[in-house]
Design a protein around this motif. Structure first.
Motif, PDB file in Angstrom:
ATOM      1  N   THR A  23      42.744  13.061  53.596  1.00 25.47           N
ATOM      2  CA  THR A  23      41.647  13.297  52.786  1.00 25.47           C
ATOM      3  C   THR A  23      41.911  14.728  51.809  1.00 25.47           C
ATOM      4  OG1 THR A  23      40.592  13.198  54.994  1.00 25.47           O
ATOM      5  CG2 THR A  23      38.968  13.771  53.126  1.00 25.47           C
ATOM      6  N   PHE A  24      42.585  15.612  52.423  1.00 26.99           N
ATOM      7  CA  PHE A  24      42.888  16.744  51.414  1.00 26.99           C
ATOM      8  C   PHE A  24      43.974  16.381  50.320  1.00 26.99           C
ATOM      9  CE2 PHE A  24      40.542  19.334  54.310  1.00 26.99           C
ATOM     10  CZ  PHE A  24      40.027  20.365  53.484  1.00 26.99           C
ATOM     11  N   ALA A  25      44.852  15.543  50.746  1.00 25.77           N
ATOM     12  CA  ALA A  25      45.595  14.892  49.699  1.00 25.77           C
ATOM     13  C   ALA A  25      45.089  14.229  48.562  1.00 25.77           C
ATOM     14  CB  ALA A  25      46.832  14.093  50.245  1.00 25.77           C
ATOM     15  N   ILE A  26      43.911  13.365  48.852  1.00 22.53           N
ATOM     16  CA  ILE A  26      43.253  12.622  47.924  1.00 22.53           C
ATOM     17  C   ILE A  26      42.232  13.809  47.247  1.00 22.53           C
ATOM     18  CG2 ILE A  26      41.309  10.930  47.449  1.00 22.53           C
ATOM     19  CD1 ILE A  26      42.422   9.827  50.286  1.00 22.53           C
ATOM     20  N   LEU A  27      41.556  14.399  48.069  1.00 24.44           N
ATOM     21  CA  LEU A  27      40.880  15.557  47.104  1.00 24.44           C
ATOM     22  C   LEU A  27      41.717  16.580  46.031  1.00 24.44           C
ATOM     23  CD1 LEU A  27      38.412  16.961  49.981  1.00 24.44           C
ATOM     24  CD2 LEU A  27      38.101  15.130  48.161  1.00 24.44           C
ATOM     25  N   SER A  28      42.928  16.685  46.506  1.00 24.55           N
ATOM     26  CA  SER A  28      43.674  17.798  45.804  1.00 24.55           C
ATOM     27  C   SER A  28      44.124  16.742  44.441  1.00 24.55           C
ATOM     28  CB  SER A  28      44.700  18.349  46.579  1.00 24.55           C
ATOM     29  OG  SER A  28      45.652  17.287  46.856  1.00 24.55           O
ATOM     30  N   PHE A  29      44.280  15.502  44.558  1.00 22.75           N
ATOM     31  CA  PHE A  29      44.815  14.576  43.635  1.00 22.75           C
ATOM     32  C   PHE A  29      43.686  14.612  42.662  1.00 22.75           C
ATOM     33  CE2 PHE A  29      44.496  10.354  41.995  1.00 22.75           C
ATOM     34  CZ  PHE A  29      45.657  10.470  41.022  1.00 22.75           C
ATOM     35  N   LEU A  30      42.582  14.431  43.177  1.00 20.92           N
ATOM     36  CA  LEU A  30      41.214  14.329  42.389  1.00 20.92           C
ATOM     37  C   LEU A  30      40.996  15.640  41.515  1.00 20.92           C
ATOM     38  CD1 LEU A  30      38.939  12.128  44.509  1.00 20.92           C
ATOM     39  CD2 LEU A  30      39.857  11.472  42.706  1.00 20.92           C
ATOM     40  N   ASP A  31      40.972  16.672  42.304  1.00 20.36           N
ATOM     41  CA  ASP A  31      40.809  17.806  41.750  1.00 20.36           C
ATOM     42  C   ASP A  31      41.747  18.122  40.496  1.00 20.36           C
ATOM     43  OD1 ASP A  31      38.967  20.132  41.792  1.00 20.36           O
ATOM     44  OD2 ASP A  31      40.731  21.356  42.474  1.00 20.36           O
ATOM     45  N   SER A  32      42.906  17.946  40.715  1.00 21.64           N
ATOM     46  CA  SER A  32      44.123  18.364  39.819  1.00 21.64           C
ATOM     47  C   SER A  32      44.021  17.555  38.575  1.00 21.64           C
ATOM     48  CB  SER A  32      45.438  18.076  40.430  1.00 21.64           C
ATOM     49  OG  SER A  32      45.761  16.871  40.880  1.00 21.64           O
ATOM     50  N   ASN A  33      43.287  16.315  38.801  1.00 19.28           N
ATOM     51  CA  ASN A  33      43.252  15.367  37.672  1.00 19.28           C
ATOM     52  C   ASN A  33      41.808  15.121  37.244  1.00 19.28           C
ATOM     53  OD1 ASN A  33      45.922  14.671  37.291  1.00 19.28           O
ATOM     54  ND2 ASN A  33      45.919  13.252  39.261  1.00 19.28           N
ATOM     55  N   SER A  34      41.042  16.418  37.365  1.00 24.04           N
ATOM     56  CA  SER A  34      39.585  16.295  37.387  1.00 24.04           C
ATOM     57  C   SER A  34      39.264  15.772  36.116  1.00 24.04           C
ATOM     58  CB  SER A  34      38.958  17.539  37.645  1.00 24.04           C
ATOM     59  OG  SER A  34      39.387  18.350  36.820  1.00 24.04           O
ATOM     60  N   ASP A  35      40.095  15.871  34.685  1.00 22.24           N
ATOM     61  CA  ASP A  35      39.599  15.572  33.645  1.00 22.24           C
ATOM     62  C   ASP A  35      39.586  13.774  33.455  1.00 22.24           C
ATOM     63  OD1 ASP A  35      39.379  17.888  32.731  1.00 22.24           O
ATOM     64  OD2 ASP A  35      41.534  18.013  31.965  1.00 22.24           O
ATOM     65  N   GLU A  36      40.582  13.063  34.192  1.00 19.44           N
ATOM     66  CA  GLU A  36      40.379  11.694  33.865  1.00 19.44           C
ATOM     67  C   GLU A  36      39.695  11.139  35.054  1.00 19.44           C
ATOM     68  OE1 GLU A  36      44.992  12.221  34.213  1.00 19.44           O
ATOM     69  OE2 GLU A  36      43.693  13.745  33.573  1.00 19.44           O
ATOM     70  N   MET A  37      39.504  11.900  36.214  1.00 16.15           N
ATOM     71  CA  MET A  37      38.873  11.026  37.366  1.00 16.15           C
ATOM     72  C   MET A  37      37.502  11.971  37.470  1.00 16.15           C
ATOM     73  SD  MET A  37      41.452   9.267  38.368  1.00 16.15           S
ATOM     74  CE  MET A  37      41.097   9.035  39.996  1.00 16.15           C
ATOM     75  N   GLY A  38      36.784  12.215  36.344  1.00 18.16           N
ATOM     76  CA  GLY A  38      35.349  12.975  36.383  1.00 18.16           C
ATOM     77  C   GLY A  38      34.339  12.025  36.960  1.00 18.16           C
ATOM     78  N   TYR A  39      34.617  10.832  36.827  1.00 19.49           N
ATOM     79  CA  TYR A  39      33.661   9.753  36.996  1.00 19.49           C
ATOM     80  C   TYR A  39      33.623   9.472  38.640  1.00 19.49           C
ATOM     81  CZ  TYR A  39      30.855   5.338  36.701  1.00 19.49           C
ATOM     82  OH  TYR A  39      29.955   4.451  36.931  1.00 19.49           O
ATOM     83  N   ASN A 180      34.463  22.915  42.335  1.00 18.02           N
ATOM     84  CA  ASN A 180      35.427  21.831  42.546  1.00 18.02           C
ATOM     85  C   ASN A 180      34.811  21.148  43.676  1.00 18.02           C
ATOM     86  OD1 ASN A 180      35.983  23.324  44.891  1.00 18.02           O
ATOM     87  ND2 ASN A 180      37.365  24.398  43.812  1.00 18.02           N
ATOM     88  N   ILE A 181      35.575  19.903  43.988  1.00 16.32           N
ATOM     89  CA  ILE A 181      35.099  18.986  44.900  1.00 16.32           C
ATOM     90  C   ILE A 181      35.323  19.253  46.218  1.00 16.32           C
ATOM     91  CG2 ILE A 181      37.358  17.801  44.870  1.00 16.32           C
ATOM     92  CD1 ILE A 181      35.600  15.134  45.134  1.00 16.32           C
ATOM     93  N   TYR A 182      36.031  20.349  46.452  1.00 10.01           N
ATOM     94  CA  TYR A 182      36.347  20.745  47.836  1.00 10.01           C
ATOM     95  C   TYR A 182      35.008  21.542  48.439  1.00 10.01           C
ATOM     96  CZ  TYR A 182      41.438  20.862  47.045  1.00 10.01           C
ATOM     97  OH  TYR A 182      42.491  20.392  46.513  1.00 10.01           O
ATOM     98  N   GLU A 183      34.352  22.129  47.630  1.00 13.49           N
ATOM     99  CA  GLU A 183      32.930  22.926  47.977  1.00 13.49           C
ATOM    100  C   GLU A 183      32.153  21.945  48.474  1.00 13.49           C
ATOM    101  OE1 GLU A 183      33.227  26.521  44.984  1.00 13.49           O
ATOM    102  OE2 GLU A 183      31.356  25.098  44.834  1.00 13.49           O
ATOM    103  N   VAL A 184      31.882  20.951  47.808  1.00 21.80           N
ATOM    104  CA  VAL A 184      31.071  19.620  48.060  1.00 21.80           C
ATOM    105  C   VAL A 184      31.451  19.195  49.555  1.00 21.80           C
ATOM    106  CG1 VAL A 184      29.792  17.664  47.548  1.00 21.80           C
ATOM    107  CG2 VAL A 184      30.699  19.213  45.756  1.00 21.80           C
ATOM    108  N   PHE A 185      32.692  18.967  49.519  1.00 20.37           N
ATOM    109  CA  PHE A 185      33.224  18.171  50.795  1.00 20.37           C
ATOM    110  C   PHE A 185      33.064  19.080  52.175  1.00 20.37           C
ATOM    111  CE2 PHE A 185      36.533  17.158  53.942  1.00 20.37           C
ATOM    112  CZ  PHE A 185      36.686  15.821  54.114  1.00 20.37           C
ATOM    113  N   ILE A 186      33.600  20.552  51.755  1.00 24.50           N
ATOM    114  CA  ILE A 186      33.221  21.171  53.228  1.00 24.50           C
ATOM    115  C   ILE A 186      31.983  21.653  53.573  1.00 24.50           C
ATOM    116  CG2 ILE A 186      33.903  23.580  53.785  1.00 24.50           C
ATOM    117  CD1 ILE A 186      36.375  23.400  51.954  1.00 24.50           C
TER     118      ILE A 186
END
Lengths: 373, 291
Positions: A23-39, A180-186
């Motif tokens: 999960t954290f791998a996915i989240l960190s991937f999403l977070d580091s590419n937050s420009d492309e993955m914004g949607y 970031n997305i971590y806050e929502v997730f946590i």
């Protein structure tokens, strides 16, 4: 036997660790590419928030058997409390530019987590007050009464008397967003875990006893009113927190955000996931939120070979959605999980069943071919 | 004094429309033990039917068409959404009712857009009458009369005809009624037809006064009328009528006092009070919970 349980526990622990890492791998991937993955991120964040609200609705509707339809109202309370106390003081004059702001709240700004909890507490307080008369009512009367209260809350928020606090019908803008997305997730993880702990405690068992049979529950010494009130108040607390998170997600809210249709959306999630299943509600939240986005093409005009198909225009998406809801209710009223939970054991069993079914099928096929020969 | 009378008149007129819708709730609840959440939206759809019928036909034919279309809609909803769930738990049926209501609202938004559409003026109904110091349109005077005549007719129907008798039998105990040779589905369909017919008439009277129809115009009146039915004692027709009038008058008084925000809240507060102190309503029969 004991050994078996131990091995199972170790196995579960390992799987859990792997899942958390994944999960954290996915989240960190999403977070580091937050420009492309914004949607994708916005869909996931919305799903997580709705998962919190859906699980809290499930707590009261699925586990305690109280048919409450007040979710939108409690979300509105949580959202407004969070918004009022977290909008940066510097921004306030531009938000309240029409009616001005009440002096009492004008200079109070509190940290976001505190504001979210405060939002939940205010929602829970309202629920406690409303619960005293309302929870004595039986199923459908309770539904109408809670629904009515949600509408009243909405009407009060939009009323001119509250102009200096809620900005009346203009709504609130400039609510700080999640970093970031971590806050929502946590946050949603904590909320849902707390509710799961509650459901598995002796209180949770008392809730379920009430759902199964009120009279029997009462006769084994469960204080009906106290337990119902507890379930209702705790559910409203988390609904309020969910509302606050929604406000931070949307960044601007007004009273129209919290209409009846919001409650119906959450109800749809709970029913799709299966009434009385936490994992079902979480799954449902993701499916419905993602589905709503995927079905967006229904709302856009469609042209095939230069011909404009007149069927596709704004609103079709919601029609399709409500038809889906009806189909689930009519033909598949157990929902995805039907009151069961996703556990490691159940997943294992599911695949074992599938395997043995396939084997049986193969065996019967073999027999048939032998006979035919 | 005059203003009080004037508001009273408005209240009675609003109450009349409420009463007609409340009868639909009370009939269905009496038979199926189901809050027909879609009833308010049937009422809203009747408003839209009128707009389209009126555009294409003379008003007397339009009215008849609207009544027929609404009855068909009501019965179709029963057949599609409620009859497959006859033996399902009550919660499923209620969720199904909410689903129908949601569907109708979204369908109306899709077909007619969310913008309010203006309701046609039926010739004569909007004529202003002046009696003494009171001025009101004809529809304000007609509504309570229509309500009382129709509900009296309905009471006669239920007490004196064969279908009325079977409705009473089904509402008492539907399994026993079936054993007595009563056709359950026909009776339930008939109940929905009567309820929808009254909702259509109520919608003509209500919207002629309001002059606007939009996809959500049925939801709040629908809830209020259910409360009216509970207030009068669910299952009782005179109860629904009186409940409708009480709500209509109470709401108008609150609006007249400048408390329009709380006119909606009033309904639900009333619901809580009545359920706490007299759960069976004004005319309701006492029900004993069996273990």
């Amino acid at each position: 036997m004991n050994n078996n349980v131990k091995i199972k526990n170790i196995r579960n622990l390992i799987i859990s660790l792997i899942l958390i890492l994944a999960t954290f791998a996915i989240l960190s991937f999403l977070d580091s590419n937050s420009d492309e993955m914004g949607y994708a991120i916005s869909i996931i964040e919305r799903s997580l928030i709705f998962a919190v609200v859906a699980v809290s609705m499930n707590l009261v509707n699925g586990f305690t058997g109280l048919f409450s339809l007040g979710q939108a109202g409690f979300m509105a309370i949580g959202a407004y409390v969070t918004a009022i106390f977290t909008i940066p003081i510097a921004k306030r004059p531009s938000v309240y530019y029409i009616n001005g702001i009440n002096e009492l709240i004008a200079n109070i700004e509190i940290p976001i987590p505190v504001a979210l909890i405060l939002g939940g507490l205010v929602a829970a307080g309202f629920a406690a007050l409303i619960g005293i008369p309302v929870l004595r009512l039986k199923s459908d009367y309770l539904a109408i009464a809670t629904l009515g209260f949600a509408e009243i809350i909405r009407a009060i928020i939009a009323s001119p008397m509250m102009d200096k606090i809620t900005n009346g019908s203009y709504g609130l803008k400039g609510i700080p967003a999640f970093n970031n997305i971590y806050e929502v997730f946590i946050l949603s993880f904590i909320c849902i875990s707390l509710m799961v702990l509650l459901i598995n405690s002796s209180y949770g068992r008392a809730f379920m006893a009430i759902r199964e049979n009120e009279i029997a529950a009462e006769s084994v010494g469960i204080n009906l009113f106290k337990m119902k009130e507890l379930s209702f108040v705790i559910s409203s607390f988390f609904t309020g927190v969910g509302g606050g998170m929604l406000a931070m997600f949307m960044r601007s809210i007004d009273s129209k955000t919290f209409q009846l249709s919001l409650t119906y959306d959450i109800l749809l999630i709970v029913i799709l996931g299966g009434i009385g299943s936490v994992s079902g509600s979480i799954l449902g939240a993701f499916i419905i939120t993602a589905g709503k986005e995927l079905l967006r093409f229904f709302d856009e005009p469609l042209t095939i070979g230069g011909v404009n198909i007149p069927l596709f225009k704004p609103g079709l998406r919601m029609v399709v959605f409500s038809i889906l809801l009806m189909l689930i209710v009519l033909f598949w009223n157990k929902g995805l999980m039907g009151g069961h939970e996703i556990t490691y054991d159940n997943i294992g069993k599911f695949f074992k069943n599938l395997q043995s079914k396939l084997r049986l099928k193969q065996a019967s096929n073999n027999k048939q071919t032998i006979k035919e020969r | 004094m005059d203003t009080i009378l004037q508001h009273g008149l408005t209240g009675i007129s609003l109450g009349g429309a409420y009463a007609l819708i409340a009868i639909g709730y009370t009939l269905v609840y009496g038979i199926l033990r189901l809050i027909n959440f879609a009833h308010g939206d049937i009422f809203m759809m009747a408003g839209y039917f009128m707009i389209f019928a009126f555009a294409n036909f003379p008003w007397y034919i339009a009215i008849i068409l609207v009544l027929i279309a609404t009855v068909i809609l009501g019965v179709a909803i029963e057949k599609a959404a409620y009859s497959p769930l006859r033996n399902a738990p009550r919660m499923s049926v209620m969720i199904s009712a909410i689903g129908v209501s949601y569907l109708l609202q979204n369908l109306a938004t899709y077909l007619f857009t969310a913008l309010p559409m203006s309701y046609p003026e039926i010739p004569g109904l909007k004529k202003i009458l002046i009696i003494g110091n009171l001025t009101a349109s004809l529809v304000t005077f007609i509504t309570p009369i229509v309500t009382i005549v129709l509900s009296a007719g309905l009471i006669i129907l239920i007490n004196n005809t064969k279908i009325g008798m079977s409705m009473r039998a089904v509402s008492r105990d539907y399994e026993a009624a079936q054993l007595m040779g009563i056709k359950l589905n026909t009776t339930i369909s008939f109940t929905f037809a009567v309820g929808s017919l009254l909702a259509a008439i109520g919608s003509i009277l209500y919207f002629t006064d309001r002059m606007m129809v939009f996809p959500f115009s049925g939801s709040l009146p629908g809830l209020k009328c259910f409360v009216a039915a509970v207030l009068g004692g669910i299952g009782s027709i005179p109860g629904a009528v009186i409940g409708g009038f009480i709500l209509g008058i109470g709401e108008t008084i609150l609006i007249a006092c400048g408390q329009s925000t709380f006119s909606d809240a009033f309904t639900f507060v009333l619901l809580i009070i009545i359920l706490l102190f007299r759960p069976t309503g004004i005319f309701g029969e006492k029900v004993i919970d069996k273990v």
